[in-house]
Enzyme design. Sequence first.
Site, mmCIF file in Angstrom:
data_model
loop_
_atom_site.group_PDB
_atom_site.id
_atom_site.type_symbol
_atom_site.label_atom_id
_atom_site.label_comp_id
_atom_site.label_asym_id
_atom_site.label_seq_id
_atom_site.Cartn_x
_atom_site.Cartn_y
_atom_site.Cartn_z
ATOM 1 N N GLU A 181 -13.138 -3.104 11.329
ATOM 2 C CA GLU A 181 -13.072 -2.298 10.106
ATOM 3 C C GLU A 181 -14.095 -2.742 9.065
ATOM 4 O OE1 GLU A 181 -9.820 -1.348 6.555
ATOM 5 O OE2 GLU A 181 -9.218 -2.480 8.333
ATOM 6 N N ASP A 192 -8.164 -9.436 3.555
ATOM 7 C CA ASP A 192 -7.988 -8.305 4.474
ATOM 8 C C ASP A 192 -9.088 -8.258 5.524
ATOM 9 O OD1 ASP A 192 -7.084 -5.980 5.637
ATOM 10 O OD2 ASP A 192 -7.784 -4.662 4.059
ATOM 11 N N GLU A 195 0.817 -1.211 0.000
ATOM 12 C CA GLU A 195 0.000 0.000 0.000
ATOM 13 C C GLU A 195 0.854 1.266 0.000
ATOM 14 O OE1 GLU A 195 -4.110 -1.418 2.074
ATOM 15 O OE2 GLU A 195 -2.521 -0.836 3.461
#
Length: 708
Positions: free
Chosen positions: A411, A383, A310
């Site tokens: 998340e 993820d 990332e």
Amino acid sequence: MMRGRELVNRMLQALLVLLAVALPAATARAEDGYRLWLRYAPLEGPALADLTRRPLAVQIPVGGAIPDNPTIRAAADELQKGLSSLSGRQVSLMKGHDAETRADHAIIRLHCARSEIAAGGAFSIRQSSRGLDILASEPIGCLYGSFSLLRALSEGMRLSDIGRSEAPRYPLRMLNHWDNPDGSVERGYAGSSIFDWWKLPDHLDQWMIDYARANASIGINGVVVNNVNASAMMLEPRYIARLKRLADAWRPYGIRVYLSARFSAPRDIGGLETADPFDPRVAAWWKDKADEIYAAIPDFGGFLVKANSEGQPGPGDYGRTHADGANMLAHALGPRGTVIWRAFVYSEHDEADRARQAFAEFAPLDGQFADNVILQVKNGPIDFQPREPFHPLFGAMPDTRVMLETQITKEYLGFSTHLAFLAPMWKEVLDAPTGHGKTVAEAIAPAGMAGVANIGSDRNWSGSHFDQANWYAFGRLAWDPSLSAEQLAREWAAQTWSREEGFVADISAMMLGSREIVADYMTPLGLAHLMATGHHYGPAPWVCDLPRPEWNPCYYHRADRQGIGFDRTPGGSNALADYAPIAAARWADPDRMDSRYLLWFHHLPWDWTFPDGTSLWQTLVQRYDAGVAGVAQMQQVWAGHEGEIDARRHADVADFLKIQRREAQWWRDASIAYWQSLNSLPLPDGTRPPARSLGHYRALSFPEAPGN
């Protein structure tokens, strides 16, 4: 005739007992969640009678004096505090020579230097003629044993029935904070950071001690204090001084501090023009930096590194491997500490299947990492989705220490407002056979577990009262992965809310089903990554035009007029080949596999039928409806216990369940509306259509969403 002091003491004890009876309601009304599972609510009935048969005392029988060891003192203080609250009587601390003259007391004795008990935090609790002995070979074992005793009492066990021997299964049981120096928290949903770098090192809030107590109570022994998307300035002397203050405060609780290190720090703050791990100047810079840290913090744990992922810098920027970068840092630390290297990597240049990239990069490096390197691998290959198969790297790198990374902060599971108890999800991973002769739990035994923290400045620590359960469950599973999700739910509920059996049974059952409910209304049948971009709040399966393919939900669901799902069989990306054959076989045949992973591994026509004759489309809609109905059922269960716990916390949870029900309906309606726009299929008979048009759902935006 009773002496004056003795009379006063007995009157005080009687008053404390009366207060223990009279105060629970007043205390309950004032509860805000700050005390977590360490409430030590006063006992009642047989458990109280058993605990108060004789006056209680805590004794440290070491040379007739209380030692100065801060960990032993922390254990004794916790026992005094907890036993006094549970019993409604003041519990005294005895010096060694006092014990023999207090035959009327039940004595809890701390023996913290017993060579027959293993090191590493192990302890044994045994009944004795005088009361109870907590035995350990070192002070931290006594602290863990003290918390275990108080946990058992808080669940309602009788003191006379308690006896156990425990040892942590994993050497490293760690929280990863994604906290930034400016006080923000990436993917945090509980306020700002608990670390006040502005006031440190001059001022340390009591909050930091209570945080350490909570972690020690569940066996956590390491904390990474800053974000994996690290700022190099955390390695500057001013932050090392602040970190030292935390390390000193947490040391009595067995917690070592770690730092997320930015790989490019030699270039960012070190005055070098490169961070190439093969450059001797870079290696020397890291060695000097490690020496500087260890001079301030002799038991510094080491570095956590996110590299070449990332956009983060890493050894790949210089044509080097992950092992090259990790080993350079490992040499700088030497035997003093550990490099924890994250395996979360994906590249926009590999469009075949993001789920395969980490395996492709790391599996060939097995055996090339230094002995003091640990590879930190997420529970699944994408993820932290509501459901993923276990990561194929588990068991596939037998010559590398690999640890499990979980996400405690939710998340992708509704942030702090959706109730989702994550122990069942983690147990799915830990108990999974890797096909390499071990379960995941066994494969990570030489290393341990890490959890991305859900902790912030909110008074209840975690944004919602039920999110505390995930912090608790993570620590307990990292201590003992054989614990069942049901046991963890019951333990936490009894300590946090009420030990009344009907309440514990109802609430633990509600918790155990909650994650499946969320998966149903968000990502049923193995779908994944359907949330909105950036903030990850709410559904957006229609997004297909982001600049990187693997950022798009369309990349993951592959839905069109003909069907839906990601083909990871040999006819597709062949991600099944990354698993051992015996493991891959469990998912190879859509007719025979666990349907909860169906669309993760297979792209199927909308009219594909299950063995019971229902079509894929019918079943998908049924799953969405089951998720919404499940939230309604949780609301009903929770409402049925109104008045049994304090009004403030009950109302907090009730409010969040209302939010969850509304947003579950939103997820269901928006998703079905989008799938219908592709397949043009009618809804199954009796199914309610989405409340709004697809255009309405697509037009929603949330610039204020937290945790970005």
